[in-house]
Design a protein around this motif. Structure first.
Motif, short mmCIF file in Angstrom:
data_model
loop_
_atom_site.label_atom_id
_atom_site.label_comp_id
_atom_site.label_asym_id
_atom_site.label_seq_id
_atom_site.Cartn_x
_atom_site.Cartn_y
_atom_site.Cartn_z
N PRO A 1 42.26 -9.19 -19.89
CA PRO A 1 41.53 -10.68 -19.86
C PRO A 1 40.32 -10.48 -18.92
CG PRO A 1 43.99 -10.56 -19.30
CD PRO A 1 43.53 -9.18 -19.43
N GLU A 2 39.51 -11.09 -19.04
CA GLU A 2 38.29 -11.28 -18.26
C GLU A 2 38.34 -12.17 -16.79
OE1 GLU A 2 34.81 -10.63 -16.24
OE2 GLU A 2 35.24 -9.53 -18.38
N PRO A 3 38.31 -11.37 -15.84
CA PRO A 3 38.71 -12.26 -14.51
C PRO A 3 37.45 -13.29 -14.16
CG PRO A 3 37.61 -10.14 -13.95
CD PRO A 3 37.71 -10.22 -15.56
N GLY A 4 36.42 -13.23 -14.93
CA GLY A 4 35.31 -14.40 -14.60
C GLY A 4 34.29 -14.04 -13.37
N GLN A 5 33.87 -15.02 -12.97
CA GLN A 5 32.95 -14.96 -11.81
C GLN A 5 33.92 -14.88 -10.57
OE1 GLN A 5 29.70 -14.61 -11.86
NE2 GLN A 5 29.95 -14.40 -14.11
N PRO A 6 33.17 -14.03 -9.33
CA PRO A 6 33.92 -13.89 -8.13
C PRO A 6 34.20 -15.46 -7.41
CG PRO A 6 32.22 -12.53 -8.10
CD PRO A 6 31.98 -13.32 -9.47
N ASP A 7 35.38 -15.52 -7.11
CA ASP A 7 35.82 -17.06 -6.53
C ASP A 7 37.04 -16.61 -5.77
OD1 ASP A 7 37.91 -19.18 -6.54
OD2 ASP A 7 36.33 -20.09 -7.65
N GLU A 8 36.91 -16.94 -4.61
CA GLU A 8 38.20 -16.76 -3.41
C GLU A 8 39.24 -17.60 -3.96
OE1 GLU A 8 38.65 -16.15 1.21
OE2 GLU A 8 36.85 -17.13 0.69
N GLN A 9 39.45 -18.66 -4.22
CA GLN A 9 40.60 -19.33 -4.62
C GLN A 9 41.17 -18.80 -5.93
OE1 GLN A 9 42.47 -21.55 -2.81
NE2 GLN A 9 43.88 -21.01 -4.15
N LYS A 10 40.58 -18.43 -7.04
CA LYS A 10 41.01 -17.86 -7.87
C LYS A 10 41.42 -16.41 -7.85
CE LYS A 10 39.49 -16.85 -12.78
NZ LYS A 10 38.15 -16.48 -13.61
N TRP A 11 41.12 -15.46 -6.72
CA TRP A 11 41.53 -14.33 -6.58
C TRP A 11 42.86 -14.36 -5.94
CZ3 TRP A 11 42.37 -9.50 -6.97
CH2 TRP A 11 42.95 -8.73 -6.05
#
Length: 161
Positions: free
Chosen positions: A80-90
């Motif tokens: 799966p593609e993790p998308g753009q950097p995002d602290e909450q998503k991480w």
């Protein structure tokens, strides 16, 4: 010792214990910043966030198989593609990794002992890991965790020096 207990102990050691080969999966992952998680060093195919999503997807797939579903690629996709950097998503990605493994530990502990030697449902497909026993699947997933945690540690070292 039962197969369930043996696999549960191995999973717990690899995830959060003190495995003989080095740091546990969670000790490696907990030391990753969200910036590093999304960085892809030169020559790398995947970033750390993508590797963890891959680990989560395959953990879910193995649990589905243990639940009697026919073997297939993970519902989320293989990579799966993790998308753009995002602290909450991480943070959510890391939480997903931990939650899916809590669920896996429960599946392993409650799996009927006599079923460990039965083949996984689905036609023989080496790439999907089908035609093997449930024990082999669970053991292979633990090895998969070890393999990818080493990749994560190396990528983090490449990024942070």
């Amino acid at each position: 010792m039962t197969t369930s207990q043996k696999l549960f102990n191995e999973l717990e050691s690899v995830l959060s214990g003190e495995p003989w080969y080095g740091p546990s999966v969670y000790s490696i992952v907990d030391g990753i910043s969200f910036e590093a998680a999304y960085e892809k060093p030169a020559g790398s195919i995947h970033n750390i966030a993508g590797i963890i999503l891959h680990m989560v997807g395959w953990t879910e797939e193995v649990m589905d198989r243990m639940n009697g579903m026919e073997a297939q690629l993970p519902v989320r996709g293989d990579w799966p593609e993790p998308g753009q950097p995002d602290e909450q998503k991480w943070k959510w990605i890391v939480e997903d990794l931990k939650l899916v493994n809590v669920n896996l530990a429960g599946f392993i502990q409650n799996f009927p002992e006599e079923k460990w030697i039965e083949p996984v449902t689905g036609k023989l497909d080496r790439e999907l890991g089908t035609g093997e026993t449930y024990e082999h699947q669970a053991s292979g997933l633990i090895q998969h965790h070890i393999y990818h945690s080493a990749q994560i540690a190396l990528l983090n070292r490449m990024i942070n020096g």
